[in-house]
Motif scaffolding. Structure first.
Motif, short mmCIF file in Angstrom:
data_model
loop_
_atom_site.label_atom_id
_atom_site.label_comp_id
_atom_site.label_asym_id
_atom_site.label_seq_id
_atom_site.Cartn_x
_atom_site.Cartn_y
_atom_site.Cartn_z
N TYR A 93 45.43 40.74 40.56
CA TYR A 93 45.86 41.83 39.67
C TYR A 93 44.71 42.79 39.41
O TYR A 93 44.77 43.95 39.78
N HIS A 94 43.64 42.34 38.80
CA HIS A 94 42.39 43.09 38.74
C HIS A 94 41.31 42.14 38.24
O HIS A 94 41.58 41.13 37.61
N ASP A 95 40.06 42.46 38.58
CA ASP A 95 38.90 41.68 38.13
C ASP A 95 39.00 40.21 38.53
O ASP A 95 38.89 39.30 37.70
N ALA A 141 31.38 34.13 38.32
CA ALA A 141 31.07 35.46 38.86
C ALA A 141 32.35 36.18 39.22
O ALA A 141 33.37 35.56 39.56
N GLN A 142 32.27 37.52 39.15
CA GLN A 142 33.39 38.38 39.53
C GLN A 142 33.27 38.76 41.01
O GLN A 142 32.18 39.04 41.51
N GLU A 143 34.40 38.85 41.67
CA GLU A 143 34.43 39.14 43.10
C GLU A 143 33.86 40.52 43.41
O GLU A 143 33.26 40.73 44.46
N GLU A 144 34.04 41.48 42.50
CA GLU A 144 33.55 42.84 42.74
C GLU A 144 32.06 42.89 43.00
O GLU A 144 31.58 43.79 43.71
N ARG A 145 31.30 41.96 42.45
CA ARG A 145 29.85 42.00 42.60
C ARG A 145 29.43 41.67 44.03
O ARG A 145 28.33 42.05 44.46
N LYS A 190 34.97 48.01 42.94
CA LYS A 190 35.17 47.94 41.50
C LYS A 190 36.53 47.32 41.15
O LYS A 190 37.56 47.69 41.73
N HIS A 191 36.51 46.37 40.22
CA HIS A 191 37.72 45.68 39.75
C HIS A 191 38.47 45.00 40.89
O HIS A 191 39.71 44.91 40.87
N ASP A 192 37.78 44.53 41.89
CA ASP A 192 38.39 43.91 43.07
C ASP A 192 39.45 42.90 42.64
O ASP A 192 39.19 42.00 41.84
N LEU A 193 40.66 43.04 43.20
CA LEU A 193 41.76 42.15 42.84
C LEU A 193 42.03 41.09 43.90
O LEU A 193 42.95 40.28 43.75
N GLY A 194 41.26 41.09 44.97
CA GLY A 194 41.53 40.17 46.07
C GLY A 194 41.19 38.72 45.76
O GLY A 194 40.58 38.40 44.73
N SER A 206 33.18 34.58 45.31
CA SER A 206 32.87 33.99 44.01
C SER A 206 32.99 32.47 44.06
O SER A 206 32.18 31.74 43.47
N ILE A 207 34.02 31.99 44.75
CA ILE A 207 34.21 30.55 44.90
C ILE A 207 33.04 29.94 45.68
O ILE A 207 32.48 28.90 45.29
N GLU A 208 32.68 30.59 46.78
CA GLU A 208 31.56 30.09 47.59
C GLU A 208 30.26 30.07 46.78
O GLU A 208 29.48 29.12 46.87
N TYR A 209 30.05 31.11 45.97
CA TYR A 209 28.86 31.12 45.13
C TYR A 209 28.85 29.94 44.17
O TYR A 209 27.84 29.23 44.05
N CYS A 210 29.96 29.71 43.47
CA CYS A 210 30.01 28.62 42.49
C CYS A 210 29.73 27.27 43.15
O CYS A 210 28.95 26.46 42.62
#
Length: 611
Positions: free
Chosen positions: A10-12, A27-31, A36-40, A45-49
């Motif tokens: 949806y967003h973020d 972490a947010q995916e947009e980073r 910006k506000h990546d909704l994918g 983010s999962i890989e980072y965690c």
């Protein structure tokens, strides 16, 4: 127990990891994608965690998604049928997207995790929370309270737009809800759209614009658009809105009520736009305060937790604090949908798995919201070298001394230190910083560094022990979610002619001894800096105070308008080279603009779609 929470589609989009009840990473995916506000799907983010915690996918006990897509689809269908045949064009565009992608989120999530480890039955590990339950969990479980009332407010989840819950230990129960289409968040977004800003992105601009205006339209809003009860509950008059069935937030009846069509983004702001912003802000504050008073009366709770996008309205939060309705208030720093990933993980641990909860002995469980990636000194130096940067490396003491002196000299510094923040605010890890005493710093940062509208204010970072000497605030505000006035003795009295100014003409008046962070109404969005959560940032401000007598500096996010906050050293170097930032302080490396390879200087202003 290891639980991964995710929000997406949806967003973020974001991911968060909770291990044995402790928040480990988020972490947010947009980073990562720089969108910006990546909704994918939040793959990065999962890989980072997982990488941060040195885990494999198979180590995860549960994956918790932050809402229920089928319930959202149910709302969509029932809303369209309720308004039929109106809205057929919007229906025709929305339904194929849902049938192709959104209704099958479960299948997509299982597929993505199967690519990480195909030997696991991920359908048995996947749990779906509810949108506002995830918000409530993100607010209560990391809070410093054993028990509290929890108020969540946003645009809309599945059906809920506002909810009241009670948290006690590990238990969290939703007591009451307001349902779509009646939404304080969507009312604010409607005015965001009408004033000419992007929905789900520009609401904070409306809040920043409001002090330039007069709330001339409050009665009109309350007479025609919204019915507010004494207990804070409300109903919108849907005859003026188009978001249920249309491709826009407002309709012609709304436009006729306020005497004009929506402003186009490239049309200059007028005093009327500022008055509209001021008006919807006043209405929002009235609703929040009435809700809070009724919650306190009805529940008897003395602590309040807040989450949902409306909880990012730090002006309303500041007024709520000053009303002393509750003894204590705590806001989730990632209050929007990104924070839903964290709430989903915490709900998975405490509610779905029934695990006990312990409250932090001091502060909260968010670790200052420094939950994102960090980089070792060795890695920073290699990445900067590969990017063609020229730098010098200083020891800790010399590094702080150099940066404090550069601030005193009026330089803008890109500050990239430690773990990246989780949530929309830069809190001294990925920040652009400057001298709050400078009368030109606000304009310089807006126009030459951030490339954004001149009216937008900057926040002060102040040592926690000094906050009450500079602002009308004597409480923790580590997440920049409270607005307070600059102390009267720090203000500069305006002349009679200055008092007569309107709108943007107010911008260039020096209002206090810290003009770069003093808004036109003498307010400031305060961040208190704490030694235990960000010792390096604290040391910098403490040294600046020794040099100048001022414990306050400017803090704004390290990005340009429309760009996500920087994540990697490379992101920081690109932004540094493409803007008016004069110094980049990353790890223990110092980069000066004048010593860099000038062939690497590239226009950065138009790299990102404007927000």
């Amino acid at each position: 127990m290891k639980i991964l929470g995710i929000s997406a589609f949806y967003h973020d989009s974001a991911a968060a990891l909770v291990i044995d009840g402790s928040i480990v990473a988020a972490a947010q995916e947009e980073r990562f994608t720089r969108k910006k506000h990546d909704l994918g799907y939040p793959k990065n983010s999962i890989e980072y965690c997982l990488n941060f915690a040195e885990l494999k996918a198979s180590d995860i006990d549960y994956v918790v998604f932050y809402d229920k897509p089928l319930a959202k689809f149910d709302r969509l269908l029932k809303t369209y049928f309720a308004f039929a045949p109106k809205g057929f064009t919007s229906f025709r565009e929305a339904i194929p997207v849902w049938l192709k992608d959104k209704i099958f989120h479960k299948r997509q999530i299982i597929k993505e995790f199967s690519l990480m480890d195909g030997d696991i039955n991920w359908s048995q590990k996947l749990i779906f929370s509810e949108h506002h339950l995830s918000h409530a969990a993100s607010a209560f479980y990391p809070s410093p309270f054993q028990r509290a009332a929890v108020l969540t407010m946003d645009g809309v989840g599945e059906w809920t737009t506002t909810s009241l819950a009670i948290g006690n230990g590990r238990d969290l129960k939703v007591l009451r809800e307001i349902h779509f289409p009646h939404s304080i968040g969507l009312l604010y977004s409607a005015f965001t759209y009408y004033i000419g800003f992007k929905v789900n992105s520009g609401e904070y601009k409306v809040m920043g614009l409001a002090p330039y205006g007069e709330p001339r339209y409050v009665d009109l809003i309350k007479t025609h658009l919204i019915d507010i009860k004494e207990d804070g509950s409300f109903r919108l008059n849907m005859a003026y809105f188009d978001y249920c069935t249309g491709l826009r937030m407002t309709n012609d009846r709304f436009h006729d009520l306020f005497g004009a069509p929506p402003r186009f983004a490239d049309v200059p702001l007028t005093q009327r736009d500022m008055d509209l912003a001021a008006s919807v802000q006043v209405v929002t504050e009235e609703i929040v305060l009435k809700l809070a008073r009724n919650i306190a009366k009805e529940t008897g709770e003395r602590n309040l937790c807040l989450a949902g996008g409306v909880a990012l309205n730090c002006v309303a939060n500041g007024k709520l604090l000053r009303e002393n309705i509750f003894d204590n208030i705590w806001m989730q720093p990632a209050a929007g949908d990104a924070g839903g990933a964290l709430g989903a993980a915490l709900a998975g641990y405490h509610l779905f798995s029934g695990k006990s909860r312990s409250v932090e002995a001091e502060g909260d469980a968010m670790k200052g919201s420094y939950l994102g990636p960090d980089y070792s000194q060795k890695e920073i130096e290699k990445r900067l070298t590969d990017a063609g940067a020229k730098f010098e490396t200083l020891d800790d003491r010399a590094f702080i001394e150099f940066c404090a002196c550069a601030l005193d000299e009026g330089k803008a510094i890109g500050w990239h230190q430690g773990r990246m923040e989780f949530g929309p605010r830069a809190l001294g890890a990925r920040s652009i910083i400057g001298d709050a005493r400078s009368p030109t710093m606000q304009k310089i940062l807006n126009l030459k560094v951030k490339y954004r509208e001149s009216f937008r204010p900057f926040a002060p970072s102040v040592l926690r022990e000094d906050v009450s000497s500079w602002f009308d605030l004597d409480s923790d505000s580590p997440y920049m979610l409270l607005v307070a006035d600059v102390k009267a003795e720090k203000r500069i009295v305006m002349s009679d002619s200055e008092k007569m100014l309107f709108g943007i003409d107010k911008l260039n008046i020096k209002r206090s001894s810290i003009p770069a962070v003093t808004h036109v109404d003498y307010s400031a969005r305060v961040q208190t800096v704490h030694k235990n959560t960000n010792p390096r940032y604290y040391s910098l401000i403490a040294r600046f105070k020794e040099l100048t007598g001022c414990p306050v500096i400017v803090n704004t996010s390290f990005n340009v308008r429309g760009e996500p906050i920087v994540n990697t050293p490379e992101d920081a170097f690109r932004c540094f080279m493409g803007t008016g930032i004069e110094i980049l302080a990353i790890g223990n490396c110092i980069l000066k603009k004048e010593t860099q390879d000038q062939s690497l200087v590239k226009s950065y202003e138009n790299n990102f779609e404007l927000d």
